[in-house]
Each structure stands twice: as C-alpha cells, then as structure tokens.
Design a protein around this motif. Sequence first.
Motif, short mmCIF file in Angstrom:
data_model
loop_
_atom_site.label_atom_id
_atom_site.label_comp_id
_atom_site.label_asym_id
_atom_site.label_seq_id
_atom_site.Cartn_x
_atom_site.Cartn_y
_atom_site.Cartn_z
N SER A 244 8.17 4.64 -5.71
CA SER A 244 6.78 4.54 -5.28
C SER A 244 6.09 5.90 -5.30
O SER A 244 4.98 6.04 -5.83
CB SER A 244 6.73 3.94 -3.87
OG SER A 244 5.40 3.87 -3.39
N LEU A 245 6.75 6.92 -4.76
CA LEU A 245 6.16 8.25 -4.74
C LEU A 245 6.06 8.83 -6.14
O LEU A 245 5.15 9.61 -6.44
CB LEU A 245 6.99 9.17 -3.84
CG LEU A 245 6.97 8.83 -2.34
CD1 LEU A 245 7.89 9.77 -1.58
CD2 LEU A 245 5.55 8.90 -1.79
N GLY A 246 7.00 8.45 -7.01
CA GLY A 246 6.93 8.91 -8.40
C GLY A 246 5.68 8.39 -9.09
O GLY A 246 5.02 9.13 -9.83
N VAL A 247 5.35 7.12 -8.85
CA VAL A 247 4.14 6.54 -9.44
C VAL A 247 2.90 7.24 -8.89
O VAL A 247 1.97 7.58 -9.64
CB VAL A 247 4.07 5.03 -9.16
CG1 VAL A 247 2.72 4.46 -9.60
CG2 VAL A 247 5.19 4.30 -9.90
N VAL A 248 2.88 7.47 -7.56
CA VAL A 248 1.75 8.19 -6.96
C VAL A 248 1.58 9.56 -7.61
O VAL A 248 0.46 9.97 -7.95
CB VAL A 248 1.95 8.35 -5.43
CG1 VAL A 248 0.86 9.26 -4.85
CG2 VAL A 248 1.92 7.01 -4.73
N THR A 249 2.68 10.26 -7.80
CA THR A 249 2.64 11.61 -8.35
C THR A 249 2.15 11.63 -9.79
O THR A 249 1.24 12.41 -10.14
CB THR A 249 4.04 12.26 -8.27
OG1 THR A 249 4.48 12.29 -6.91
CG2 THR A 249 4.01 13.68 -8.84
N VAL A 250 2.72 10.78 -10.63
CA VAL A 250 2.35 10.76 -12.05
C VAL A 250 0.88 10.36 -12.22
O VAL A 250 0.11 11.04 -12.93
CB VAL A 250 3.26 9.80 -12.83
CG1 VAL A 250 2.73 9.61 -14.26
CG2 VAL A 250 4.69 10.33 -12.87
N VAL A 251 0.48 9.28 -11.57
CA VAL A 251 -0.91 8.84 -11.68
C VAL A 251 -1.85 9.87 -11.05
O VAL A 251 -2.95 10.12 -11.55
CB VAL A 251 -1.12 7.46 -11.02
CG1 VAL A 251 -2.58 7.04 -11.07
CG2 VAL A 251 -0.25 6.41 -11.72
N GLY A 252 -1.41 10.50 -9.96
CA GLY A 252 -2.23 11.52 -9.31
C GLY A 252 -2.48 12.71 -10.21
O GLY A 252 -3.60 13.24 -10.27
N ILE A 253 -1.46 13.16 -10.93
CA ILE A 253 -1.62 14.29 -11.86
C ILE A 253 -2.59 13.93 -12.97
O ILE A 253 -3.48 14.71 -13.33
CB ILE A 253 -0.25 14.71 -12.43
CG1 ILE A 253 0.62 15.32 -11.33
CG2 ILE A 253 -0.43 15.69 -13.58
CD1 ILE A 253 2.05 15.60 -11.75
N ILE A 254 -2.42 12.72 -13.52
CA ILE A 254 -3.32 12.27 -14.59
C ILE A 254 -4.76 12.18 -14.07
O ILE A 254 -5.71 12.64 -14.72
CB ILE A 254 -2.87 10.90 -15.13
CG1 ILE A 254 -1.52 11.03 -15.83
CG2 ILE A 254 -3.90 10.32 -16.09
CD1 ILE A 254 -0.90 9.71 -16.25
#
Length: 282
Positions: free
Chosen positions: A67-77
């Motif tokens: 879940s945090l990985g998705v937040v991080t990747v989408v957040g960077i984009i």
Amino acid sequence: MRESSNPVFRSLPKGQAGYAQFGTGAAGGAAAAVHADPYAAQPYQEQRAVDTRPLTIDDVVTKTAMSLGVVTVVGIISYFLVAQNAGLMMPFVLVGGLGGLALVLIATFGRKQDNPAIVLSYAAFEGLFVGAASFLFANLVSTGGPGMIAQALFGTVGVFVGMLVVYKTGAIRVTPKFTRMLVAAMFGVVAIALLNFVLAMFGVGGGEGFGLRSGGPLAIIFSLVCIGLAAFMFLIDFDSADQLIRAGAPAKAAWGVALGLTVTLVWLYIEILRLLSYFNSD
C-alpha cells in the motif's frame, strides 16, 4: 479480549490562506472515519471455514508495504507532473483527497476492507493527493523545496518507529477509555478544521477563519495537536492489528490493517509537512 477500536479492523470480514487551509479535511477526515465507533467488533470464527490460514505479522508487513509502495510511486509521479504543469496541482489535490476519502468510507461502512482492489485504489488516490500537496506546501506555501519534503518524510518515519517502541514496551496502554478519549479528540479537531476551512472560504478573518492555518502561533499549536493525535492513533492501529492476529483472523484481514496504517501515515505526513511550511515561509 478487548474489541477493536478501529472500524477498518473492527468490521473486516471480519502561507496563502486558500491553499494553507487544505489537508485536514481530506487526510484527517479519512482518519476520523477509519477510527470511528470503537466498540462493535465482529468475530472471525465464521471466516475460518473459507479462509483457513490465520493472519500473521508477515501478512501485515507485506500488505502495508504494498500500500505504501503505491502511495510513494504515484506520489512521485504526481509531484513531477505538477512541477511540469502547475495547473494540475489543485485537480490532483481535490481528486486524490476526495477520492481517497470516498474509498475509506466505502471500505469502512461497506465492510470491504479486505478487498485489495479498494485498498490499492485508495493508495493510488492518496499518492495523487500527497504528491500534489507536497509540491503545494514545499514550493508555493513555503520556500522549503524538496529538502522540506525529506524532513517531513524522516519525521513521519521517526514518529512511526517511536510509537511502535512505545507500544511494544507498554509505556502507554491502549484501554477503552484511552481509545474513546483519543477518538473524541480527533473528531473534535477535524470538525474545528472543517469549520475553519468553511469560514475562510467566506472571507472570515481576512480569509483565514480562526487563523488555524495562517502560520501564526495558533496555527503552530493546532498543527502540533494534529501531529500528536496522529501519533497516538498509531497505538490504536498497532493494538487493533495485535488483536486480529491473536483472534486468528483470516490472512486477508491484513489488507484492512494496511489501510488503517496508510491512512494514519498519510495524515501524519501532511501535518508535519504543513508545520514545516510555517517555518519556511517568506
């Protein structure tokens, strides 16, 4: 066994005034929904016939990391897209914040917390929100830039680890009374923040409402209170996860634990970022 205080766990199958006001209504509102109504736990015995493998700490860690990985990747984009086109900032903030809040409400009251599609979709919406909000606070509300974002991230991780140590050592016990007081305080803070936002929209206080997000002494105190509440919410999250594991909840309950922890982490990060923006404004 004490019942869960968090409905995500409990009902598992088992600077600029207009900008500075934003955040608590979305991130804090989601946290309020997640931690509402402390005492209506649902037993898991009926689940075992369908899902025989019990929940373990490894399940919790894995699903939370996803879940945090998705937040991080989408957040960077999201951050870099907004950096290229500032016109995307407010649409990303609104769509991400409101979309995430809507999914939390669906998951909580629709008892779909174990649905990985909902949890990961929530994480994607929050990533959209976090990336755009990070650009907003670091580059428009303040002059902190990427360095301030890094400070907020380190601060969030530090608080999380610190509260985990507090929970594991038993320095603070999670009791029903403690939970009721904390949840009541959180709802109060979110209600005050939303009222402040509405008043600011109508120009009260020069567009700053009560001044809770103006960057002044009252705003700093309010942000510290929000950070403190978010930190103590980790104790409730850890305790709820502990109870699920001890109760032999099905392995898919880990998705609900991941959702609850992600909500709290996002709220804490936004509040720390906001506080730092006060000290990095012109």
